[in-house]
Design a protein around this motif. Structure first.
Motif, PDB file in Angstrom:
ATOM      1  N   CYS A   1      -7.949   5.186   6.956  1.00 45.22           N
ATOM      2  CA  CYS A   1      -7.365   4.464   5.821  1.00 45.22           C
ATOM      3  C   CYS A   1      -7.389   5.403   4.626  1.00 45.22           C
ATOM      4  O   CYS A   1      -8.452   5.770   4.142  1.00 45.22           O
ATOM      5  CB  CYS A   1      -8.167   3.202   5.518  1.00 45.22           C
TER       6      CYS A   1
ATOM      7  N   CYS B   1       0.842  -1.208   0.000  1.00 51.88           N
ATOM      8  CA  CYS B   1       0.000   0.000   0.000  1.00 51.88           C
ATOM      9  C   CYS B   1       0.878   1.260   0.000  1.00 51.88           C
ATOM     10  O   CYS B   1       1.742   1.430   0.856  1.00 51.88           O
ATOM     11  CB  CYS B   1      -0.891   0.012   1.237  1.00 51.88           C
TER      12      CYS B   1
ATOM     13  N   CYS C   1      -1.673   5.633   8.925  1.00 54.69           N
ATOM     14  CA  CYS C   1      -2.971   4.998   8.652  1.00 54.69           C
ATOM     15  C   CYS C   1      -3.270   3.941   9.723  1.00 54.69           C
ATOM     16  O   CYS C   1      -2.477   3.719  10.619  1.00 54.69           O
ATOM     17  CB  CYS C   1      -2.926   4.361   7.267  1.00 54.69           C
TER      18      CYS C   1
HETATM   19  S1  SF4 Z   1      -4.967   1.162   6.465  1.00 54.22           S
HETATM   20 FE1  SF4 Z   1      -5.400   1.856   4.362  1.00 54.22          FE
HETATM   21  S2  SF4 Z   1      -3.707   3.223   3.916  1.00 54.22           S
HETATM   22 FE2  SF4 Z   1      -3.057   1.907   5.612  1.00 54.22          FE
HETATM   23  S3  SF4 Z   1      -2.069   0.059   4.737  1.00 54.22           S
HETATM   24 FE3  SF4 Z   1      -4.233  -0.405   5.014  1.00 54.22          FE
HETATM   25  S4  SF4 Z   1      -5.098   0.067   3.007  1.00 54.22           S
HETATM   26 FE4  SF4 Z   1      -3.184   1.164   3.102  1.00 54.22          FE
END
Ligand code: SF4
Ligand SMILES: Cc1cc2nc3c(=O)[nH]c(=O)nc-3n(C[C@H](O)[C@H](O)[C@H](O)COP(=O)(O)OP(=O)(O)OC[C@H]3O[C@@H](n4cnc5c(N)ncnc54)[C@H](O)[C@@H]3O)c2cc1C
Length: 174
Positions: free
Chosen positions: A142, A125, A134
């Protein structure tokens, strides 16, 4: 964000499993196990992870190799993806795993990348890799799961919180 220069760390190169485990216990979350480095060096060079100690386990002979056992096979965590892809035993009995290993990245990466590291590698990600706070990094949002999110590495749409998945090609094969 890309700085291409790793922060300093203490380097340990144990040759026995017990020694590696002691070091992992001693450093806890400040320690980092290093196998082929193909995921780790990205983290270090981006300076998104700065472990105090790197425990390079490549010198531990017991963790290398593929062995046939009474009820199947044992694959050491340090076995490279190339070794898995070319193993006559795996090709014959567990062909889907050999196929999966062959599909990883490029030959150079497969020559040093290990099965242990491939399974344990972290998600790709963008937001997380570049050090944003995040959910997965301990924060409370997120960034990928929004209408504007850059989410081409993801596939769990509609899930709660983190929508990132493991990028490991060998995990489904295993
Ligand atoms: S929480 Fe969202 S931004 Fe963080 S790793 Fe997971 S998918 Fe990616
Ligand atoms: C350009 C590029 C393209 C890629 N494409 C693909 C792809 O198509 N498919 C795919 O599946 N992967 C892909 N990868 C990821 C790559 O295959 C993995 O990063 C590699 O296999 C990881 O193995 P390694 O031994 O280098 O791991 P390392 O970087 O050494 O370790 C990765 C993680 O696993 C942990 N770890 C390693 N070994 C152990 C162990 N024995 N016990 C506990 N923890 C351990 C480390 O602490 C680290 O967190 C790509 C990587 C790059 C750089």
């Amino acid at each position: 964000m890309l700085r291409d220069m790793m922060a300093n760390f203490e380097l340990y190169q144990p040759t026995a499993i017990d020694h590696a485990l002691n070091l992992m216990n001693r450093y806890g979350n400040d320690g980092w196990v290093l196998a082929g480095g193909q995921d780790s060096f990205d983290w270090f060079k981006d300076r998104a992870k700065k472990p105090k100690a790197v425990i390079d386990i490549n010198g531990i002979d017991d963790l290398h190799g593929i062995r046939e056992t009474a009820d199947g096979i044992e694959i050491g965590a340090l076995t490279t993806l190339t070794e898995i892809e070319t193993s006559a035993l795996i090709k014959e009995k567990y062909g889907v795993l050999a196929d999966a290993a062959r599909h990883v990245a490029s030959p150079q990466i497969r020559n040093v990348g290990t099965i242990g590291g491939n399974v344990c590698q972290d998600t790709r990600c963008w937001y997380y890799r570049y050090g944003l706070d995040c959910y997965r990094a301990g924060g409370n949002t997120c960034y990928a799961d929004t209408p504007e999110g850059i989410d081409r590495e993801h596939c769990l749409f509609g899930a709660d919180r983190c929508i990132a998945v493991s990028p490991s090609d060998t995990a489904p094969g295993l």
